[in-house]
Design an enzyme around this catalytic site. Sequence first.
Site, PDB file in Angstrom:
ATOM      1  N   LYS A 112      -2.746   3.819  -3.844  1.00  0.00           N
ATOM      2  CA  LYS A 112      -3.794   3.434  -2.888  1.00  0.00           C
ATOM      3  C   LYS A 112      -4.741   2.372  -3.453  1.00  0.00           C
ATOM      4  CE  LYS A 112      -3.687   7.695  -0.232  1.00  0.00           C
ATOM      5  NZ  LYS A 112      -4.423   8.812   0.339  1.00  0.00           N
TER       6      LYS A 112
ATOM      7  N   LYS B 228       5.708  13.970   4.724  1.00  0.00           N
ATOM      8  CA  LYS B 228       5.966  14.344   6.118  1.00  0.00           C
ATOM      9  C   LYS B 228       5.767  13.144   7.047  1.00  0.00           C
ATOM     10  CE  LYS B 228       6.161  18.995   5.676  1.00  0.00           C
ATOM     11  NZ  LYS B 228       7.424  19.712   5.782  1.00  0.00           N
TER      12      LYS B 228
ATOM     13  N   THR C  80       0.762   5.962  -0.270  1.00  0.00           N
ATOM     14  CA  THR C  80       0.299   7.244  -0.786  1.00  0.00           C
ATOM     15  C   THR C  80       0.275   7.221  -2.308  1.00  0.00           C
ATOM     16  OG1 THR C  80       0.537   9.633  -0.562  1.00  0.00           O
ATOM     17  CG2 THR C  80       2.589   8.376  -0.602  1.00  0.00           C
TER      18      THR C  80
ATOM     19  N   ASN D 158      -4.852   3.121   2.563  1.00  0.00           N
ATOM     20  CA  ASN D 158      -3.679   3.950   2.854  1.00  0.00           C
ATOM     21  C   ASN D 158      -2.835   3.383   3.994  1.00  0.00           C
ATOM     22  OD1 ASN D 158      -5.131   4.610   5.158  1.00  0.00           O
ATOM     23  ND2 ASN D 158      -4.431   6.739   5.142  1.00  0.00           N
TER      24      ASN D 158
ATOM     25  N   ALA E 216      -9.097  10.963  -3.555  1.00  0.00           N
ATOM     26  CA  ALA E 216      -9.162  11.658  -2.269  1.00  0.00           C
ATOM     27  C   ALA E 216     -10.614  11.763  -1.792  1.00  0.00           C
ATOM     28  CB  ALA E 216      -8.533  13.042  -2.383  1.00  0.00           C
TER      29      ALA E 216
ATOM     30  N   ASP F  43      -7.851   7.790   6.070  1.00  0.00           N
ATOM     31  CA  ASP F  43      -7.980   9.188   5.622  1.00  0.00           C
ATOM     32  C   ASP F  43      -9.259   9.839   6.139  1.00  0.00           C
ATOM     33  OD1 ASP F  43      -5.599   9.332   4.196  1.00  0.00           O
ATOM     34  OD2 ASP F  43      -6.499   8.518   2.376  1.00  0.00           O
TER      35      ASP F  43
ATOM     36  N   GLY G 195      -5.548  20.965   5.229  1.00  0.00           N
ATOM     37  CA  GLY G 195      -5.567  19.553   5.595  1.00  0.00           C
ATOM     38  C   GLY G 195      -4.436  19.099   6.510  1.00  0.00           C
TER      39      GLY G 195
END
Length: 274
Positions: free
Chosen positions: A66, A16, A62, A87, A131, A102, A240
């Site tokens: 990373k 996105k 992404t 990122n 993550a 992030d 998220g």
Amino acid sequence: MSDAYAVIGNPITHSKSPLIHTAFSKQTKQDMHYEALFAPLNGFTEAIRLFQQNDGKGMNVTIPFKSHAYKISTQLTEQAKAAQAVNTLVFNGNEIHGHNTDGTGLIRDIITNLGFTITSKRVLLCGAGGAASGIILPLLKQKPSTLVISNRTIQKAYKLQTQFSSYNNIIVSDNNMDISEKEFDLVINATSTSLIGKSLLLPQGIFATGSLAYDLMYGNEQTPFLQFSQKEGAGYLSDGAGMLVEQAAESFFLWRGIRPKTKELIRMLKENRL
Ligand code: ATR
């Protein structure tokens, strides 16, 4: 010619980020364009060099690149260094500045958008992969009373404990034994279970009254982790979507020096209108 930015990944079609950054650039009237760039698994460094040579100004990075981005950065922020993951890249001549936005995005979503305080709270972070690693330092900087990292493979949680040992004391657990009979004010799902439509198996009774369950993933449907959390009595639920928009806003700020407004975009993303 307008300034070029991109998000690079593999796969990348689902991203996105082009929609978000295009909306930010329109909102702030910046002369720039932003595209999605697919790189073969062994072609990341070459793709970056090419983009940089063609006058690219910056990139988002992404999955699964990373840690590659961390390795090719010539300068790193404290957060990127601690996370060992990057990122956001900012190109400056031949220099590549590596950032990790992030965690900043997550903290801004939790504190500013959701109005939830982390300071002095009991925090459970589920997952010990990339993550999780990206959000630990910003979480620690909020000074929670405890930060427990639980992971299916406990050795990976120990590795993170060591990686962040100079900052604060992190407690480590597997997904069951040590966290049962404990309550948390904030439970964050940083595992990839929601990606594969599975619920994370956690002991019952871990949600304190008024607790927030936060899934780093988001989707059109409520994620399995949030369904579990609702059943188990979490006071507040969030996916998220807000973190995604906030980490993008932070990258945009690093590139353009302007902080875009995020509220409307988060709403659109949550309502599947983006
Ligand atoms: P990411 O970059 O998205 O964090 P990752 O580095 O592959 O991806 O990490 C995935 C995380 O989800 C890990 O913490 C993983 O647990 P393991 O370290 O035990 O593999 C966790 N995970 C994935 N599938 C899981 C499952 N079915 N149950 C519990 N944890 C799971």
